[in-house]
Scaffold this active site. Structure first.
Site: not given
Ligand SMILES: *[C@@H]1O[C@H](CO)[C@@H](O)[C@H](O)[C@H]1NC(C)=O
Ligand SMILES: *[C@@H]1O[C@H](CO)[C@@H](O)[C@H](O)[C@H]1NC(C)=O
Ligand SMILES: *[C@@H]1O[C@H](CO)[C@@H](O)[C@H](O)[C@H]1NC(C)=O
Ligand SMILES: *[C@@H]1O[C@H](CO)[C@@H](O)[C@H](O)[C@H]1NC(C)=O
Length: 330
Positions: A130, A136, A276
């Site tokens: 990323q 993410c 995340h």
């Protein structure tokens, strides 16, 4: 207190705040790490990064000397503090993450005791990176849809994260500042398609939407949300259907993960704390500890070839707070 004594105490306090001095050995380590990761700094930054690196390296060595289910190691983040990392790579604000009441329906019949979609066929694309962008959620989304389509059709596509970064705002997504796979699946469903990596390449920064409908190659028919904290539901979905997108809370020790089953007794477990998103591509058990096999988006050099294991069955770091997957239109 006499002035002399105050001065001594002041000195002691200052000494405690001074940066730890690095040994020649540690500086040598730093220099080889810089070579390996191709880092160059100004002289001033060199000493600042050296200090952070040494503190990280000492934490790694201390951890590895103890009795844990996972090991730590140096990686591309070893010259960063967690505060710096968090700003660039993680969600900056909580996402609306809880699927309080999901639509995943459990079926009868046992689940396999272990699954690894990487080994069942050509169902999982190589680990992507990323870069310095909190995207993410787009990688978790493409990874999940790529695998679901491959399992349904036998064709493994590589899909466009950048289209999600640039175009999915109407579904509460925020480009490099965060988003959710479930909301991204909704976007793909209502937008009528997602392009491939080749026609809409990844840029690691916010951009304007350049979606071309005629170039869309992946479509979503339905979005399945797994109910808040239903980790057995996640097991069933991964065991019987396909990989599943989920989110969890990354804390600073996770940055230094290198292998084994990640576990953390103090991270948060609630949907407002996850920061995340990743992709569960399987699960298993080792020496009595159940774990998830997870595809990350920090490149193939991080963790175990870009993957990590995390303890399963305890909603570890909130991993069961917002799991979902798409049903592809094929
Ligand atoms: C390591 O920890 C595990 C689990 O807490 C324990 O069962 C084991 O005995 C420990 N091993 C050592 C060498 O301390
Ligand atoms: C959460 O949802 C509300 C209502 O849809 C929206 O206004 C808000 O922007 C969302 N927050 C995030 C971080 O997406
Ligand atoms: C990226 O764009 C989104 C809107 O799509 C915005 O909310 C966010 O603040 C931007 N982030 C960065 C890092 O520019
Ligand atoms: C799944 O979650 C998304 C976003 O979090 C939501 O918009 C959608 O309505 C949910 N779908 C179902 C069937 O509950």
């Amino acid at each position: 207190m006499p002035a002399g004594r105050r001065a001594v105490l002041g000195l002691l306090a200052a000494a405690a705040l001074l940066p730890c001095l690095s040994s020649a050995d540690e500086e040598f380590h730093f220099k080889s790490w810089m070579l390996q990761y191709n880092r160059k700094y100004s002289l001033e930054e060199y000493y600042q990064r050296l200090q952070i690196f040494v503190a990280n390296k000492r934490r790694i060595d201390r951890h590895n000397a103890g009795n844990h289910t996972f090991e730590m190691g140096l990686n591309q983040f070893s010259d960063m503090t967690f505060t710096e990392f968090r700003k660039t790579y993680l969600w900056s604000e909580p996402q609306n993450c809880s699927a309080t009441k999901g639509n995943f329906l459990a079926s009868s019949g046992p689940c396999p005791s272990a699954v690894d979609w990487r080994k069942k066929g050509n169902y999982v694309t190589p680990v992507k990176n990323q870069g310095a962008c909190g995207s993410c959620w787009t990688f978790s989304t493409t990874g999940c849809l790529e695998s679901a389509i491959a399992i349904a059709t036998g064709k493994l596509l590589s899909l466009a994260e950048q289209q999600l970064v640039d175009c999915a705002q109407d579904f509460n997504n925020h480009g490099c500042s965060g988003g959710l796979p479930s909301q991204a699946f909704e976007y793909i469903l209502y937008n009528k398609g997602l392009q491939g990596e080749d026609t809409y390449p990844y840029q690691a920064q916010n951009g304007t939407c350049k979606f071309q409908p005629e170039k869309a190659i992946a479509f979503v028919k339905d979005v399945v949300n797994i109910t808040l904290y239903d980790e057995p539901g996640m097991v069933e979905a991964v065991g019987k259907h396909n990989p599943v997108s989920f989110a969890f809370e990354v804390t600073d020790d996770f940055l230094r993960y290198s292998k084994g089953i990640y576990s953390n007794p103090t991270c948060d477990k609630t949907p407002d704390k996850v920061n995340h998103a990743v992709l569960a591509v399987g699960y298993g058990e080792e020496n009595g500890t159940p774990y998830w096999i997870v595809k990350n988006s920090w490149g193939p050099l991080w963790g175990m070839d870009g993957y990590f294991y995390i303890e399963r069955g305890k909603n570890m770091c909130g991993l069961a707070a917002c799991a979902s997957y798409p049903v592809p239109q094929v």
